[in-house]
Write a protein that holds these residues in place. Structure first.
Motif, short mmCIF file in Angstrom:
data_model
loop_
_atom_site.label_atom_id
_atom_site.label_comp_id
_atom_site.label_asym_id
_atom_site.label_seq_id
_atom_site.Cartn_x
_atom_site.Cartn_y
_atom_site.Cartn_z
N SER A 41 0.67 -1.28 0.12
CA SER A 41 0.06 -0.08 0.07
C SER A 41 0.93 1.41 0.00
O SER A 41 0.48 2.18 -0.75
N GLN A 42 2.13 1.14 0.52
CA GLN A 42 3.05 2.43 0.53
C GLN A 42 3.59 2.46 -0.85
O GLN A 42 3.71 3.57 -1.42
N ALA A 43 3.85 1.15 -1.36
CA ALA A 43 4.61 1.10 -2.58
C ALA A 43 3.80 1.84 -3.91
O ALA A 43 4.10 2.69 -4.42
N GLY A 44 2.72 1.18 -3.90
CA GLY A 44 1.78 1.50 -5.16
C GLY A 44 2.48 1.75 -6.39
O GLY A 44 3.43 1.04 -6.66
N SER A 45 2.04 2.69 -6.90
CA SER A 45 2.44 3.22 -8.33
C SER A 45 3.99 3.77 -8.12
O SER A 45 4.77 3.79 -9.00
N ALA A 46 4.48 4.25 -6.92
CA ALA A 46 5.76 4.82 -6.83
C ALA A 46 7.00 3.50 -6.97
O ALA A 46 7.78 3.64 -7.69
N LEU A 47 6.64 2.36 -6.62
CA LEU A 47 7.06 1.20 -6.85
C LEU A 47 7.36 0.87 -8.44
O LEU A 47 8.29 0.52 -8.78
N ALA A 48 6.09 0.76 -9.00
CA ALA A 48 5.89 0.53 -10.32
C ALA A 48 6.76 1.45 -11.25
O ALA A 48 7.43 0.87 -11.92
N VAL A 49 7.01 2.74 -10.76
CA VAL A 49 7.75 3.57 -11.40
C VAL A 49 9.21 3.25 -11.16
O VAL A 49 9.95 3.41 -12.32
N ASP A 50 9.59 3.25 -10.01
CA ASP A 50 10.99 2.75 -9.66
C ASP A 50 11.46 1.57 -10.62
O ASP A 50 12.63 1.49 -10.76
N MET A 51 10.53 0.72 -10.70
CA MET A 51 11.04 -0.73 -11.24
C MET A 51 10.80 -0.60 -12.64
O MET A 51 11.18 -1.53 -13.39
#
Length: 99
Positions: A16-26
């Motif tokens: 829930s913290q990661a969300g789209s930010a993790l998708a951007v980072d990856m």
């Protein structure tokens, strides 16, 4: 069984913290974003496909384990480099609607 459930429960806050930010980072948006690459499904399509798993941590974990043993990560460099923890977080984000 208890370890798998605990791992799934611990992944929920991370996802829930990661969300789209993790998708951007990856770099996931490079293929699954607004300008999709090849036949890659959009996040909206993936979220719709897995919406039935929402709220069912055991089924979500079972699907994730099945994929980790199969070929869905193979032949795509970005998929092959993803850690199991990151894959679980991103998959949970998709199950939750990829918002």
């Amino acid at each position: 069984m208890k370890a798998a459930l605990l791992a799934a429960l611990l992944a929920v806050p991370m996802a829930s913290q990661a969300g789209s930010a993790l998708a951007v980072d990856m770099g996931c948006y490079n293929c699954h974003g607004a300008y999709r690459r090849g036949e890659a499904p959009a996040f909206e399509q993936l979220a719709a496909k897995f919406a039935g798993l929402k709220g069912d941590a055991a089924s979500e974990q079972k699907q994730m384990d099945k994929w980790r043993q199969g070929e869905w990560l193979e032949h795509i460099d970005a998929h092959e480099r993803i850690s199991p923890e990151t894959a679980r977080a991103l998959f949970h984000w998709l199950v939750e609607g990829a918002k």
